[in-house]
Write a protein that holds these residues in place. Structure first.
Motif, PDB file in Angstrom:
ATOM      1  N   GLY A 232       0.856  -1.181   0.000  1.00 45.45           N
ATOM      2  CA  GLY A 232       0.000   0.000   0.000  1.00 45.45           C
ATOM      3  C   GLY A 232       0.893   1.233   0.000  1.00 45.45           C
ATOM      4  O   GLY A 232       1.848   1.298   0.766  1.00 45.45           O
TER       5      GLY A 232
ATOM      6  N   HIS B 129      -2.466  -1.115  -3.616  1.00 45.82           N
ATOM      7  CA  HIS B 129      -3.406  -0.017  -3.350  1.00 45.82           C
ATOM      8  C   HIS B 129      -2.620   1.282  -3.173  1.00 45.82           C
ATOM      9  O   HIS B 129      -1.618   1.304  -2.462  1.00 45.82           O
ATOM     10  CB  HIS B 129      -4.220  -0.325  -2.091  1.00 45.82           C
TER      11      HIS B 129
ATOM     12  N   GLU C 137      -3.063   5.463  -2.162  1.00 49.15           N
ATOM     13  CA  GLU C 137      -3.915   6.541  -1.649  1.00 49.15           C
ATOM     14  C   GLU C 137      -3.111   7.822  -1.716  1.00 49.15           C
ATOM     15  O   GLU C 137      -1.941   7.860  -1.281  1.00 49.15           O
ATOM     16  CB  GLU C 137      -4.278   6.288  -0.179  1.00 49.15           C
TER      17      GLU C 137
ATOM     18  N   SER D 174      -8.976   3.278   4.158  1.00 47.75           N
ATOM     19  CA  SER D 174      -9.042   2.622   2.843  1.00 47.75           C
ATOM     20  C   SER D 174      -8.014   1.502   2.723  1.00 47.75           C
ATOM     21  O   SER D 174      -8.271   0.490   2.068  1.00 47.75           O
ATOM     22  CB  SER D 174      -8.786   3.618   1.717  1.00 47.75           C
ATOM     23  N   PHE D 175      -6.842   1.693   3.337  1.00 47.50           N
ATOM     24  CA  PHE D 175      -5.842   0.615   3.290  1.00 47.50           C
ATOM     25  C   PHE D 175      -6.383  -0.634   3.990  1.00 47.50           C
ATOM     26  O   PHE D 175      -6.172  -1.754   3.541  1.00 47.50           O
ATOM     27  CB  PHE D 175      -4.531   1.057   3.946  1.00 47.50           C
TER      28      PHE D 175
ATOM     29  N   ALA E  57      -8.808  -2.307   1.713  1.00 51.01           N
ATOM     30  CA  ALA E  57      -8.146  -2.948   0.571  1.00 51.01           C
ATOM     31  C   ALA E  57      -7.352  -4.188   1.000  1.00 51.01           C
ATOM     32  O   ALA E  57      -6.899  -4.962   0.157  1.00 51.01           O
ATOM     33  CB  ALA E  57      -7.218  -1.949  -0.123  1.00 51.01           C
TER      34      ALA E  57
ATOM     35  N   VAL F   4      -4.288  -4.482   2.359  1.00 50.26           N
ATOM     36  CA  VAL F   4      -2.864  -4.516   1.985  1.00 50.26           C
ATOM     37  C   VAL F   4      -2.026  -5.175   3.093  1.00 50.26           C
ATOM     38  O   VAL F   4      -2.459  -5.272   4.242  1.00 50.26           O
ATOM     39  CB  VAL F   4      -2.306  -3.093   1.703  1.00 50.26           C
TER      40      VAL F   4
END
Ligand code: TXA
Ligand code: MG
Length: 347
Positions: free
Chosen positions: A270, A286, A288, A309-310, A313, A315
């Motif tokens: 990530g 991923h 961001e 969000s990580f 996802a 990661v």
């Protein structure tokens, strides 16, 4: 669909009566989630011990970590605080309503459960129109920590609150996205010299412009030694933690970018970057962005959503740059250092 009722309020256009039911719930001892200009708060009547205790249960929060008491204005400050120094009034008049919390000596009627057993209390006057309206409706001081489960990043949108607290509170007010995106600046005026305990939207430079000398508590930028206690009990916890380990790099922009590119090729990587770098990591699992590299306020606004969000996802590891110390960057740096468990690579 959630379990807890949600009241949608347009912060730019609403009538005070829309907020009345929420005010009543607070007055009667219930828990209400509400938007502020920093992050969403989980509120209860600060003078009702049972209601305030329910906050800790809903969040799963350690009970030695004191709560911030929110007021609509300064008119009832002396009901909560004693020996109020002139500096406190200068500070409030410069930066409140706004993302500022001031620690002062407390009056006996502030319950121990709110102050975490300390003889001080944290006070804040939020500027968000919905928060201000709710505080006027409630007509009681409102204790409110950030509306996340303990250990999760603070919520900047109602969707984050729903992930963490659905079914655990009486009402949630959805007022859209929070502006600042990081929790308020916490400064103690309970001792001889003002001390910055948590950096936020009101920068150290702004505090010094009003107060002169301001010390910075060790916990703002350093990992505390075993047994060392920060002045703000909350600063000892590994907050804002995404599930995957986060590593930060410090170095020239070119070196940091090369380091991010190298790590982006690892399986499940990530990458936390800026808009200008977005296209450099085609192999990452991923990516961001915190916004344009030069826009510090955008970084603050985007940070907690990016960390969540990580997690979503899934990661395996996250890599990012260590921010600087000027202005609101000090706050972004502080939250990232905590999220990274102070894991910094010097390039
Ligand atoms: O922006 C904010 O401040 C948000 C919104 C909802 O207003 N609230 C918030 O509350 O961030 P919370 O509980 O997540 O963080 C409060 C911080 C903790 O680090 C706590 O230890 C510290 O303030 N604090 C509260 N009362 C204190 C006291 N009497 N002395 C020292 N630190 C205190
Ligand atoms: Mg918090």
């Amino acid at each position: 669909m959630g379990i807890t009722p949600v009241l949608r309020v347009n912060p730019d256009d609403f009538a005070q009566e829309e907020i009345a039911p929420a005010g009543r719930i607070l007055r009667e001892g219930g828990l209400v989630v509400f938007p502020t200009e920093t992050v969403y708060g989980l509120g209860a009547n600060a003078l009702d011990e049972t209601a305030a205790r329910a906050i800790y249960t809903a969040k799963g929060r350690p009970s030695d970590n004191p709560l911030i008491v929110h007021l609509p204005d300064l008119s009832r400050l002396d009901m909560l605080c004693r020996d109020i120094p002139k500096q406190a009034l200068s500070l409030f008049s410069a930066f409140s309503p706004g993302p500022l919390t001031v620690i002062l000596k407390k009056q006996p009627q502030v319950p121990d459960v709110v102050s975490g057993g300390l003889d001080t209390v944290a006070v804040r006057i939020p500027s968000h129109p919905v928060a201000a309206a709710l505080l006027r409706e409630a007509a009681v001081p409102v204790a409110a920590p950030s509306a996340n489960r303990s250990g999760r990043p603070s919520p900047t949108r109602l969707a984050h609150v729903l992930e963490d607290l659905d079914g655990r509170v009486d009402l949630m007010i959805d007022g859209g996205e929070c502006g600042v995106g990081l929790e308020s600046t916490v400064v103690s005026l309970a001792g001889d010299i003002p001390v910055l305990l948590r950096p936020g939207g009101i920068s150290l430079e702004m505090l010094r412009s009003v107060l002169g000398e301001v010390r910075v508590d060790d916990a703002v930028s350093h990992r505390l030694a075993e047994g060392q206690r920060p002045m703000a009990p909350g600063m000892k916890y590994r907050h804002y933690a995404p599930a995957a380990p986060l590593t930060l790099a410090q170095g020239t922009p070119a070196d940091v970018t090369a380091w991010l590119v190298a790590h982006s090729k690892e399986p499940g990587a990530g990458i936390l970057c800026f808009d200008e770098q977005r296209g450099l990591f085609p192999d990452a699992a991923h990516v961001e962005s915190l916004g344009p590299q030069a826009d510090d306020a955008a970084h603050a606004h985007a940070l907690f959503d990016a960390l969540r969000s990580f997690d979503a996802a899934g990661v395996r590891a996250i890599y990012g740059a260590l921010p600087g110390e000027q202005g609101i960057s000090l706050a972004v740096r502080n939250r990232l250092l905590k999220a990274a468990g102070h894991h910094v690579v010097h390039l």
